[in-house]
Design a protein around this motif. Structure first.
Motif, PDB file in Angstrom:
ATOM      1  N   ARG A 285       6.223 -12.325   4.717  1.00 51.90           N
ATOM      2  CA  ARG A 285       7.477 -13.080   4.614  1.00 51.90           C
ATOM      3  C   ARG A 285       7.642 -13.944   5.859  1.00 51.90           C
ATOM      4  NH1 ARG A 285      13.236 -10.822   2.397  1.00 51.90           N
ATOM      5  NH2 ARG A 285      12.099 -11.164   0.440  1.00 51.90           N
ATOM      6  N   GLU A 286       7.878 -15.245   5.637  1.00 54.87           N
ATOM      7  CA  GLU A 286       8.074 -16.218   6.717  1.00 54.87           C
ATOM      8  C   GLU A 286       6.912 -16.176   7.713  1.00 54.87           C
ATOM      9  OE1 GLU A 286      11.908 -15.344   8.314  1.00 54.87           O
ATOM     10  OE2 GLU A 286      12.973 -16.115   6.560  1.00 54.87           O
ATOM     11  N   GLY A 287       5.683 -16.077   7.168  1.00 57.94           N
ATOM     12  CA  GLY A 287       4.499 -16.102   8.001  1.00 57.94           C
ATOM     13  C   GLY A 287       4.176 -14.804   8.716  1.00 57.94           C
ATOM     14  N   LYS A 288       4.961 -13.762   8.481  1.00 60.72           N
ATOM     15  CA  LYS A 288       4.760 -12.482   9.152  1.00 60.72           C
ATOM     16  C   LYS A 288       4.232 -11.460   8.157  1.00 60.72           C
ATOM     17  CE  LYS A 288       7.197  -8.818  11.644  1.00 60.72           C
ATOM     18  NZ  LYS A 288       8.519  -8.322  12.131  1.00 60.72           N
ATOM     19  N   ILE A 289       3.127 -10.787   8.514  1.00 60.79           N
ATOM     20  CA  ILE A 289       2.583  -9.720   7.687  1.00 60.79           C
ATOM     21  C   ILE A 289       3.396  -8.447   7.911  1.00 60.79           C
ATOM     22  CG2 ILE A 289       0.578  -8.285   7.189  1.00 60.79           C
ATOM     23  CD1 ILE A 289       0.240 -11.162   6.348  1.00 60.79           C
ATOM     24  N   ILE A 290       3.821  -7.837   6.810  1.00 63.56           N
ATOM     25  CA  ILE A 290       4.625  -6.619   6.871  1.00 63.56           C
ATOM     26  C   ILE A 290       3.865  -5.509   6.150  1.00 63.56           C
ATOM     27  CG2 ILE A 290       6.797  -5.526   6.160  1.00 63.56           C
ATOM     28  CD1 ILE A 290       7.984  -8.420   6.105  1.00 63.56           C
ATOM     29  N   LYS A 291       3.649  -4.413   6.827  1.00 66.97           N
ATOM     30  CA  LYS A 291       3.053  -3.235   6.195  1.00 66.97           C
ATOM     31  C   LYS A 291       3.789  -2.018   6.718  1.00 66.97           C
ATOM     32  CE  LYS A 291      -1.305  -0.985   5.001  1.00 66.97           C
ATOM     33  NZ  LYS A 291      -2.787  -0.963   5.182  1.00 66.97           N
ATOM     34  N   GLU A 292       4.688  -1.488   5.885  1.00 70.46           N
ATOM     35  CA  GLU A 292       5.539  -0.397   6.356  1.00 70.46           C
ATOM     36  C   GLU A 292       6.005   0.489   5.208  1.00 70.46           C
ATOM     37  OE1 GLU A 292       9.870  -2.648   6.478  1.00 70.46           O
ATOM     38  OE2 GLU A 292       8.548  -2.883   8.211  1.00 70.46           O
ATOM     39  N   LYS A 293       6.404   1.698   5.577  1.00 71.67           N
ATOM     40  CA  LYS A 293       6.986   2.631   4.614  1.00 71.67           C
ATOM     41  C   LYS A 293       8.442   2.239   4.366  1.00 71.67           C
ATOM     42  CE  LYS A 293       3.439   5.423   4.145  1.00 71.67           C
ATOM     43  NZ  LYS A 293       3.500   6.819   4.614  1.00 71.67           N
ATOM     44  N   ILE A 294       8.840   2.297   3.088  1.00 73.74           N
ATOM     45  CA  ILE A 294      10.199   1.920   2.698  1.00 73.74           C
ATOM     46  C   ILE A 294      10.990   3.176   2.332  1.00 73.74           C
ATOM     47  CG2 ILE A 294      11.595   0.624   1.045  1.00 73.74           C
ATOM     48  CD1 ILE A 294       9.972  -1.119   2.993  1.00 73.74           C
ATOM     49  N   PRO A 295      12.098   3.443   3.001  1.00 73.30           N
ATOM     50  CA  PRO A 295      12.903   4.626   2.661  1.00 73.30           C
ATOM     51  C   PRO A 295      13.322   4.592   1.190  1.00 73.30           C
ATOM     52  CG  PRO A 295      13.660   3.638   4.706  1.00 73.30           C
ATOM     53  CD  PRO A 295      12.672   2.676   4.114  1.00 73.30           C
ATOM     54  N   THR A 296      13.286   5.747   0.568  1.00 73.16           N
ATOM     55  CA  THR A 296      13.630   5.852  -0.846  1.00 73.16           C
ATOM     56  C   THR A 296      15.145   5.911  -1.020  1.00 73.16           C
ATOM     57  OG1 THR A 296      11.589   7.076  -1.221  1.00 73.16           O
ATOM     58  CG2 THR A 296      13.254   7.177  -2.951  1.00 73.16           C
ATOM     59  N   LEU A 297      15.656   5.135  -1.951  1.00 69.64           N
ATOM     60  CA  LEU A 297      17.086   5.168  -2.238  1.00 69.64           C
ATOM     61  C   LEU A 297      17.474   6.496  -2.892  1.00 69.64           C
ATOM     62  CD1 LEU A 297      17.643   1.563  -3.664  1.00 69.64           C
ATOM     63  CD2 LEU A 297      18.043   2.384  -1.336  1.00 69.64           C
TER      64      LEU A 297
END
Length: 349
Positions: A285-297
């Motif tokens: 997103r916006e040129g930035k690589i994101i690789k992360e765990k997403i908290p579960t709702l």
């Protein structure tokens, strides 16, 4: 507050686990009782409730405003029809009916009677699905190109519920687990243009279908739905790919397991997955690589019945409409046709 007096058509597993706890918890409902054919268990769990001897007895009770049809699928059409004709609002479990024609007839009857009709697609309020839905709707993956949703189980024995295993109009995995996956896909992506499916019997002891793979065709993406009874080591339940990235999530909702243990949904952390089941987001997103765990709702089936309350008392739409149920049945009918004829089947809106 005038509460919505509600009766269940069964107090087996679904009544005890998926309906009564949330109806009882919501201040806008009064749980009147259940139709119990042999055992009389509801009053032991919920003092003051009543055991009805027949559907006719339920429908003859003028105090009952809402009836929950949580009986075997092959009964849904007839029981829902009787309840609507008796002037009751109705919640009916999945699969909505056994055919598209039956589903459309019930929608028309509800409109004619001026009554609300909703399908109980509770898996929309699973913690895992809610998290997937958030990622998709916030556009984290960009334009989507592929999705895969699984409901995997491992069980070499037949279910003790005979109505699921003996051939009848509502039996088999396509009409048991299929409505969960199909409804989730349609809720995320809408009605597809066409369907291709493989429906099989994989266990020698099975008399009804126990495996399916359904491929939904959209203009610029494909969605694959799979369920089977011979998956000892399941893969992630949700895999979504887009032009910007991917999201992967295991099936981790704990509500059913906790309800089966007898826990009640009256805590602030109800439906909260334990640590370790977070989804993996790998995107840009916006040129930035994101690789992360997403908290579960947080998941909560209470929200379905809160939606029913708002529909009956405040004029809001029901949380799952008869049209939603009709669309699921269209996919199911197309899947069987596709598998039998080994061809792609077009879907009409």
């Amino acid at each position: 507050m005038k509460t919505i007096t509600t009766a269940l058509c069964s107090f087996g597993m679904s009544g005890r686990v998926f309906h009564a706890p949330f109806i009882q918890l919501h201040p806008g409902f009064t749980l009147a009782g259940a139709w119990e054919r042999s055992k009389h268990a509801i009053a032991e769990m919920y003092p003051g409730t009543k055991s009805y001897s027949s559907l006719e007895a339920v429908l003859a009770d003028d105090t009952i405003e809402l009836v929950v049809i949580n009986t075997p699928t092959y009964t849904h059409y007839e029981y829902t029809k009787q309840a609507l004709l008796a002037g009751k609002h109705v919640v009916v479990e999945k699969a909505f009916t056994t055919t598209v024609a039956e589903a459309e007839a019930l929608k028309a009857l509800a409109l004619q009677q001026g009554k609300q009709l909703s399908v109980f697609q509770n898996r929309r309020w699973d913690s895992d699905f809610k998290t997937v839905q958030k990622i998709v709707r916030e556009g984290w993956l960009g334009e989507l190109c592929e999705a895969e949703i699984h409901y995997d189980r491992y069980n070499t024995a037949l279910s003790p519920k005979q109505h699921k295993e003996i051939p009848n109009a509502g039996a088999g995995i396509v009409k048991d687990l299929g409505p969960h996956l199909i409804d989730q896909a349609l809720h995320l992506f809408g009605l597809p243009e066409a369907v291709f499916a493989d429906v099989r019997v994989t266990r020698e002891i099975s008399q009804v279908d126990d495996y399916f793979e359904i491929l939904l065709y959209y203009p610029s993406m494909r969605v694959r739905l799979k369920a089977g009874m011979l998956v000892r080591e399941p893969i992630p339940a949700f895999t979504i790919h887009g032009f910007n990235g991917s999201f992967i999530k295991t099936r981790g909702d704990i509500q059913e397991a906790n309800l089966l243990k007898g826990l009640q949904p009256n805590t602030t952390d109800w439906g909260t997955e334990p640590a370790g089941g977070e989804g993996l987001l790998h995107t840009e997103r916006e040129g930035k690589i994101i690789k992360e765990k997403i908290p579960t709702l947080q998941g909560n089936y209470y929200d379905y019945y809160d939606g029913i309350y708002k529909a009956l008392r405040k004029g809001a739409p029901v949380p799952v409409t008869a049209d939603d149920g009709i669309h699921v049945m269209k996919i199911i009918e197309a899947a069987f046709q596709s598998s039998n004829e080994k061809k792609v089947v077009s879907i009409k809106g």
